[in-house]
Design an enzyme around this catalytic site. Structure first.
Site, PDB file in Angstrom:
ATOM      1  N   ASN A 191      -9.201   5.251  -5.645  1.00  0.00           N
ATOM      2  CA  ASN A 191      -9.194   6.790  -5.743  1.00  0.00           C
ATOM      3  C   ASN A 191      -9.051   6.846  -6.994  1.00  0.00           C
ATOM      4  OD1 ASN A 191      -8.529  10.008  -5.702  1.00  0.00           O
ATOM      5  ND2 ASN A 191      -6.529   8.942  -4.305  1.00  0.00           N
TER       6      ASN A 191
ATOM      7  N   LYS B 274      -8.943   9.057  -8.999  1.00  0.00           N
ATOM      8  CA  LYS B 274      -8.286  10.613  -9.434  1.00  0.00           C
ATOM      9  C   LYS B 274      -9.383  11.156 -10.666  1.00  0.00           C
ATOM     10  CE  LYS B 274      -4.382   9.267  -7.335  1.00  0.00           C
ATOM     11  NZ  LYS B 274      -2.538   9.240  -7.258  1.00  0.00           N
TER      12      LYS B 274
ATOM     13  N   HIS C 205      -5.321  15.417  -0.340  1.00  0.00           N
ATOM     14  CA  HIS C 205      -4.564  14.438  -0.782  1.00  0.00           C
ATOM     15  C   HIS C 205      -3.243  15.478  -1.643  1.00  0.00           C
ATOM     16  CE1 HIS C 205      -3.345  11.850  -4.250  1.00  0.00           C
ATOM     17  NE2 HIS C 205      -3.331  10.956  -3.871  1.00  0.00           N
TER      18      HIS C 205
ATOM     19  N   GLU D  68      -2.065  15.450  -4.242  1.00  0.00           N
ATOM     20  CA  GLU D  68      -1.989  16.005  -5.582  1.00  0.00           C
ATOM     21  C   GLU D  68      -2.543  17.264  -5.239  1.00  0.00           C
ATOM     22  OE1 GLU D  68      -3.286  12.514  -7.202  1.00  0.00           O
ATOM     23  OE2 GLU D  68      -1.826  11.807  -7.002  1.00  0.00           O
TER      24      GLU D  68
ATOM     25  N   GLU E  40      -0.176   9.208   3.128  1.00  0.00           N
ATOM     26  CA  GLU E  40       0.648   9.069   1.571  1.00  0.00           C
ATOM     27  C   GLU E  40       1.674   9.438   1.482  1.00  0.00           C
ATOM     28  OE1 GLU E  40      -3.239   7.476  -0.701  1.00  0.00           O
ATOM     29  OE2 GLU E  40      -3.080   9.887  -0.827  1.00  0.00           O
TER      30      GLU E  40
ATOM     31  N   GLY F 200       2.145   6.400  -6.896  1.00  0.00           N
ATOM     32  CA  GLY F 200       2.149   6.494  -8.392  1.00  0.00           C
ATOM     33  C   GLY F 200       4.186   6.100  -8.765  1.00  0.00           C
TER      34      GLY F 200
ATOM     35  N   SER G 159       0.703   3.362  -4.131  1.00  0.00           N
ATOM     36  CA  SER G 159       1.880   1.481  -4.696  1.00  0.00           C
ATOM     37  C   SER G 159       1.255   0.985  -3.722  1.00  0.00           C
ATOM     38  CB  SER G 159       3.287   1.948  -4.941  1.00  0.00           C
ATOM     39  OG  SER G 159       3.225   2.897  -5.762  1.00  0.00           O
TER      40      SER G 159
END
Ligand code: PGA
Length: 253
Positions: free
Chosen positions: A9, A11, A97, A99, A169, A175, A215
């Protein structure tokens, strides 16, 4: 065996040229995949055609979008539809996702529409779920993830749900360098599989890939992927470094 997937991904990272270079360095390794192993690159929209071109003819390598619209077509400036993705031969799309949920107000109901549109256009949704730290701290993570799955996916028929890939996730691990332990990952993945079996059937639950994200690194991929219910990973940061992502591909079961 169900599919084992290493999904990158990217991003909103890398210029077009950097993206091409990264993809070339990974493909140059010619990592041969077993029949049930797949590699997916979720790249920014403007890079999709380039990625699809480079991946053409490579068995079990796929390009993916990172999002699509919950509307079919029309006056929605700035949006990209599932039909558009299909028209450029894109076969996968990341949906929900964390985010996007956090910064772009994506909720379970809209994600249900996105998943429907993807299936309509033969695009495999990689549906993300996962709890924030505050929910895990009070031990409510299983119910939280269950609601995400129920509200976005559990209206699908058994045939439809079999076409979906799930990515668990935990938000606190994305991250942050704070990976879930293998025990934490396995526990949630087994729970998701239990929910799928209860709603559909054990057979169906057994064939749906459940990826872990948060991660994943070259150094921990093998251990995470060795969990019986972890079928690969959705990888952010480490997918931007060719050598790291290659190690992650090689760590697939
Ligand atoms: P990370 O991101 O690997 O950088 O934690 C994972 C993701 O957001 O998909």
């Amino acid at each position: 065996m169900r599919k084992q997937i290493a999904a990158a991904n990217w991003k909103m990272n890398l210029t077009y040229q950097q993206g091409e270079e990264l993809l070339d360095s990974i493909l140059k390794e010619e990592i041969s995949l077993e029949k049930d192993q797949q590699v997916v690159f979720a790249v920014p929209f403007p890079y999709l055609i380039m990625a699809a071109e480079k991946l053409k003819g490579r068995k079990n390598y796929f390009g993916s979008a990172q999002n699509c619209s919950d509307k079919k077509s029309g006056a929605y400036t700035g949006e990209v539809s599932a039909e558009m993705l299909h028209s450029i031969h894109i076969t996968h799309c990341v949906l929900g996702h964390s985010e996007r949920r956090e910064y772009f107000s994506e909720f379970n109901q809209a994600l249900a529409h996105k998943a429907e549109l993807c299936l309509e256009y033969n695009i495999t949704p990689i549906f993300c779920c996962g709890e924030p730290l505050s929910i895990r701290e009070v031990g409510a993570e299983e119910g939280f993830v269950e609601a995400q799955l129920k509200e976005s996916l559990f209206h699908f028929s058994e045939d439809q749900i079999r076409k979906i890939v799930i990515a668990y996730e935990p938000i606190w691990a994305i991250g942050t360098g704070m990976t879930a332990t293998t025990a934490q990952a396995q526990e949630m993945h087994a729970h998701i599989r239990f929910l799928l079996a209860s709603k559909y059937s054990k057979n169906t639950a057994d064939i749906i890939p459940i990826l872990y994200g948060g991660s994943v690194k070259a150094g921990n991929a093998k251990e995470l992927f060795s969990c019986p219910d972890v079928d690969g990973g959705l990888v952010g940061g480490a997918s931007l470094v060719a050598a790291d992502f290659c190690s992650i591909i090689r760590a697939l079961k």
